[in-house]
Motif scaffolding. Sequence first.
Motif, PDB file in Angstrom:
ATOM      1  N   PRO A  46      -5.714   3.571   2.200  1.00 48.05           N
ATOM      2  CA  PRO A  46      -5.215   2.285   2.701  1.00 48.05           C
ATOM      3  C   PRO A  46      -3.933   2.396   3.534  1.00 48.05           C
ATOM      4  O   PRO A  46      -3.751   1.624   4.481  1.00 48.05           O
ATOM      5  CB  PRO A  46      -4.973   1.481   1.413  1.00 48.05           C
ATOM      6  CG  PRO A  46      -6.009   2.017   0.463  1.00 48.05           C
ATOM      7  CD  PRO A  46      -6.079   3.496   0.772  1.00 48.05           C
ATOM      8  N   LYS A  75       8.467   7.869  -1.640  1.00 47.32           N
ATOM      9  CA  LYS A  75       7.289   7.157  -1.153  1.00 47.32           C
ATOM     10  C   LYS A  75       7.381   6.923   0.358  1.00 47.32           C
ATOM     11  O   LYS A  75       6.375   6.953   1.068  1.00 47.32           O
ATOM     12  CB  LYS A  75       7.147   5.810  -1.869  1.00 47.32           C
ATOM     13  CG  LYS A  75       6.699   5.927  -3.321  1.00 47.32           C
ATOM     14  CD  LYS A  75       6.673   4.559  -3.983  1.00 47.32           C
ATOM     15  CE  LYS A  75       6.399   4.651  -5.475  1.00 47.32           C
ATOM     16  NZ  LYS A  75       4.996   4.915  -5.811  1.00 47.32           N
ATOM     17  N   ALA A  76       8.587   6.682   0.854  1.00 52.00           N
ATOM     18  CA  ALA A  76       8.751   6.424   2.282  1.00 52.00           C
ATOM     19  C   ALA A  76       8.466   7.667   3.112  1.00 52.00           C
ATOM     20  O   ALA A  76       8.070   7.563   4.278  1.00 52.00           O
ATOM     21  CB  ALA A  76      10.168   5.914   2.560  1.00 52.00           C
ATOM     22  N   SER A  77       8.668   8.831   2.517  1.00 53.57           N
ATOM     23  CA  SER A  77       8.397  10.072   3.225  1.00 53.57           C
ATOM     24  C   SER A  77       6.938  10.131   3.681  1.00 53.57           C
ATOM     25  O   SER A  77       6.634  10.518   4.810  1.00 53.57           O
ATOM     26  CB  SER A  77       8.714  11.251   2.291  1.00 53.57           C
ATOM     27  OG  SER A  77       8.251  12.454   2.824  1.00 53.57           O
ATOM     28  N   ALA A  86       3.834   1.539  -1.419  1.00 55.97           N
ATOM     29  CA  ALA A  86       4.353   1.688  -2.786  1.00 55.97           C
ATOM     30  C   ALA A  86       3.269   2.180  -3.731  1.00 55.97           C
ATOM     31  O   ALA A  86       3.550   2.886  -4.694  1.00 55.97           O
ATOM     32  CB  ALA A  86       4.914   0.358  -3.282  1.00 55.97           C
ATOM     33  N   ALA A  87       2.018   1.808  -3.445  1.00 60.15           N
ATOM     34  CA  ALA A  87       0.916   2.166  -4.344  1.00 60.15           C
ATOM     35  C   ALA A  87       0.416   3.586  -4.115  1.00 60.15           C
ATOM     36  O   ALA A  87      -0.484   4.037  -4.815  1.00 60.15           O
ATOM     37  CB  ALA A  87      -0.238   1.178  -4.172  1.00 60.15           C
ATOM     38  N   ASP A  88       1.013   4.307  -3.156  1.00 59.79           N
ATOM     39  CA  ASP A  88       0.606   5.697  -2.894  1.00 59.79           C
ATOM     40  C   ASP A  88      -0.864   5.806  -2.577  1.00 59.79           C
ATOM     41  O   ASP A  88      -1.499   6.816  -2.894  1.00 59.79           O
ATOM     42  CB  ASP A  88       0.901   6.585  -4.103  1.00 59.79           C
ATOM     43  CG  ASP A  88       2.293   6.399  -4.626  1.00 59.79           C
ATOM     44  OD1 ASP A  88       3.223   6.631  -3.859  1.00 59.79           O
ATOM     45  OD2 ASP A  88       2.436   6.004  -5.781  1.00 59.79           O
ATOM     46  N   ALA A  89      -1.394   4.772  -1.939  1.00 58.95           N
ATOM     47  CA  ALA A  89      -2.823   4.753  -1.648  1.00 58.95           C
ATOM     48  C   ALA A  89      -3.048   5.343  -0.266  1.00 58.95           C
ATOM     49  O   ALA A  89      -2.969   4.643   0.736  1.00 58.95           O
ATOM     50  CB  ALA A  89      -3.332   3.313  -1.725  1.00 58.95           C
ATOM     51  N   TYR A 129      -2.620  -7.448  -3.262  1.00 57.93           N
ATOM     52  CA  TYR A 129      -2.472  -6.020  -2.962  1.00 57.93           C
ATOM     53  C   TYR A 129      -1.794  -5.231  -4.077  1.00 57.93           C
ATOM     54  O   TYR A 129      -2.048  -4.039  -4.213  1.00 57.93           O
ATOM     55  CB  TYR A 129      -1.752  -5.825  -1.618  1.00 57.93           C
ATOM     56  CG  TYR A 129      -2.736  -5.904  -0.483  1.00 57.93           C
ATOM     57  CD1 TYR A 129      -3.454  -4.778  -0.096  1.00 57.93           C
ATOM     58  CD2 TYR A 129      -3.026  -7.104   0.129  1.00 57.93           C
ATOM     59  CE1 TYR A 129      -4.405  -4.842   0.899  1.00 57.93           C
ATOM     60  CE2 TYR A 129      -3.982  -7.187   1.131  1.00 57.93           C
ATOM     61  CZ  TYR A 129      -4.666  -6.048   1.513  1.00 57.93           C
ATOM     62  OH  TYR A 129      -5.619  -6.117   2.479  1.00 57.93           O
ATOM     63  N   TYR A 130      -0.914  -5.860  -4.829  1.00 60.52           N
ATOM     64  CA  TYR A 130      -0.243  -5.074  -5.872  1.00 60.52           C
ATOM     65  C   TYR A 130      -0.572  -5.578  -7.270  1.00 60.52           C
ATOM     66  O   TYR A 130      -0.002  -5.112  -8.248  1.00 60.52           O
ATOM     67  CB  TYR A 130       1.271  -5.006  -5.648  1.00 60.52           C
ATOM     68  CG  TYR A 130       1.817  -3.665  -6.055  1.00 60.52           C
ATOM     69  CD1 TYR A 130       1.859  -2.601  -5.155  1.00 60.52           C
ATOM     70  CD2 TYR A 130       2.230  -3.436  -7.360  1.00 60.52           C
ATOM     71  CE1 TYR A 130       2.309  -1.362  -5.535  1.00 60.52           C
ATOM     72  CE2 TYR A 130       2.680  -2.188  -7.747  1.00 60.52           C
ATOM     73  CZ  TYR A 130       2.717  -1.157  -6.833  1.00 60.52           C
ATOM     74  OH  TYR A 130       3.155   0.083  -7.219  1.00 60.52           O
ATOM     75  N   VAL A 150       0.830  -1.206   0.000  1.00 65.00           N
ATOM     76  CA  VAL A 150       0.000   0.000   0.000  1.00 65.00           C
ATOM     77  C   VAL A 150       0.866   1.259   0.000  1.00 65.00           C
ATOM     78  O   VAL A 150       0.522   2.263  -0.615  1.00 65.00           O
ATOM     79  CB  VAL A 150      -1.028   0.039   1.156  1.00 65.00           C
ATOM     80  CG1 VAL A 150      -2.029  -1.100   1.007  1.00 65.00           C
ATOM     81  CG2 VAL A 150      -0.381   0.024   2.521  1.00 65.00           C
TER      82      VAL A 150
END
Lengths: 250, 250, 250
Positions: free
Chosen positions: A61, A95-97, A55-58, A229-230, A53
């Motif tokens: 979620p 993305k981790a930010s 990684a998917a920038d969701a 999920y991905y 989730v």
Amino acid sequence: MTPDELYRTVMTVDPPATETPFEAATREFLFGQVWNRPGLSIRDRRLVSLACVAAADATGPIDDHVYAALRSADLTIEQLNEATLHFAVYCGWPKASHLETTVRVQWHRVHAERGEQPEPWPTLTADDLGPADRDERISLGQKEFVDVNGVPAPPSDSPYFHSGILNFVFGHVWRRPGLSRRDRRLVTIPCVGLSDAATPIASHVGSALETGDLTYDEMQEIILQFSAYYGFAKGQALHDAAERWRASKT
Amino acid sequence: MTPDELYRTVMTVDPPATETPFEAATREFLFGQVWNRPGLSIRDRRLVSLACVAAADATGPIDDHVYAALRSADLTIEQLNEATLHFAVYCGWPKASHLETTVRVQWHRVHAERGEQPEPWPTLTADDLGPADRDERISLGQKEFVDVNGVPAPPSDSPYFHSGILNFVFGHVWRRPGLSRRDRRLVTIPCVGLSDAATPIASHVGSALETGDLTYDEMQEIILQFSAYYGFAKGQALHDAAERWRASKT
Amino acid sequence: MTPDELYRTVMTVDPPATETPFEAATREFLFGQVWNRPGLSIRDRRLVSLACVAAADATGPIDDHVYAALRSADLTIEQLNEATLHFAVYCGWPKASHLETTVRVQWHRVHAERGEQPEPWPTLTADDLGPADRDERISLGQKEFVDVNGVPAPPSDSPYFHSGILNFVFGHVWRRPGLSRRDRRLVTIPCVGLSDAATPIASHVGSALETGDLTYDEMQEIILQFSAYYGFAKGQALHDAAERWRASKT
């Protein structure tokens, strides 16, 4: 458990009504079938799903899964913070930010809902950065690379390998306490899967199996959890890597 | 230049025949329009495009763009190696692993085609890892963070910020020689754009403009170059960030 | 049609002024050239573009494309809901979650702008989840897999294949009414393309052509539409797969 019961266990809140094909399939397939399977604990599945989730920038979620991980106490704040750093390495800092910020927000939300002050935020010291000596870092990185990947360490002759892979990724991150090597694999495998990087997919799936950190059956569960999920499109490459490893053993 | 001439200049090989709508649009739009624009040098556009093709896992285009960067001498081997490390930070190590291998392969190919031995591969020393003292690293990282982003440094209280952002990303990578800060922005901006990370998009687009490392017109060219290679869907968020920055100035 | 007229037809609103290179290229290239081409209907191009913007996490474009699909009546609410589920399978639940929410929001917006109450939201029943008998699911999944992919069904011996591919993806999703098999291919092909999944790219591009669901010329249009929205870097792999299929026929 029924899909609704499992939703409540995993997400730690009551399941919403299902009104669309997407929602109905989410409930029946994700919660009724995938999360319900034996072979991998809910905590393990959380690490896989969190990487997906994030990684998917969701944003929705991400909020929900971080909140549930904390509220269920399946992951401590230290473990979530470590997982964020590990995720940053494999999916990139941008993305981790967002994940980092979300962990802070949900940490406060969980405590606020309980009418509690948050426990003190974990403190870090210079020692948490690992050995200062630069040659020692490279040397430890070479050893860790071999331990994790089961193949010889790469030459230390490009910034990517020297400063990056040996000094930082294996000389420091994989060696940090807070998450076990097996836990780090549960984050790494979805990240290499969604990154479509052929060599890392082969090396991380293969070495997780070869070291015994994960059994073949556990790997299959990770691949299904990841695919749900991905997406099944990317799941195929992880699946093929696991099958190639198994074929190499017979 | 005609699209074919520009193709020859950028890719350093003769353009193939265009037989399909995809090939025709590539020639006319990418080479006839995008690469042909003033406002950003071909070398600058290479850094943007390299990040895009590497992130897209497009093995053929990765080969072609690395080869052309070396053959044109627009980027040295040291610069390409630095760009690979910088890309690893922002798009994750798995994708950068493939780029690293490609740089080595194309470096040999360029020399082999000229009937030359490759020049000696650049050597690295422990000094290339930056200061060993851990407090100094954090302190340098805080300063570099402010210089690059134009906002206060984050608290050093999570592994992501402490070990990652301050110690490694800003305490080391951004401070490495080999690529200028402007060059690093040409890699970073496409990476935050393709990662869909709202805060990093706003901060990196805004700070590149605010520091004057890139002009508003150059930023527009970067956004168009990015959109051509990584899609107009993702280009929109970069575009919106640049417009918000401009609106904040009036 | 002029680019402005086509913008109005596709997006169902007046085109904004074009002030930046990005905006000018969007108007001239996307609307003046890509959407303007014969060979694929605007409705078909919508399904391709929707998958691209949803995967790209481009919140503004997702809003705009969902709104336009509903306002133009090119896609019904049932079809959009089905497309969301199909997209979830191929690009993962987290990204689909945002699309699902957007469909609801835009559905209300379209009706509100017309001064109407939304029509009743489509109801779903347990029957919409397909046969409950698990052996029947697998058996139907095997048959559907063969019909869609034109190759033998995989062994039902891993969670990915058993619970995922056979039970859910082909045993249920591809068999749902609401979208034709051809429509589902218009969603699937961009999803496998942007996922960089080599085996699914080859199998889905090849089988769409082999079954005649899509002609070679239509596939070329899909690839160009995809490249405009998700980038030429990733378009290359779809293009290569189509060319390999054509070469195999001669």
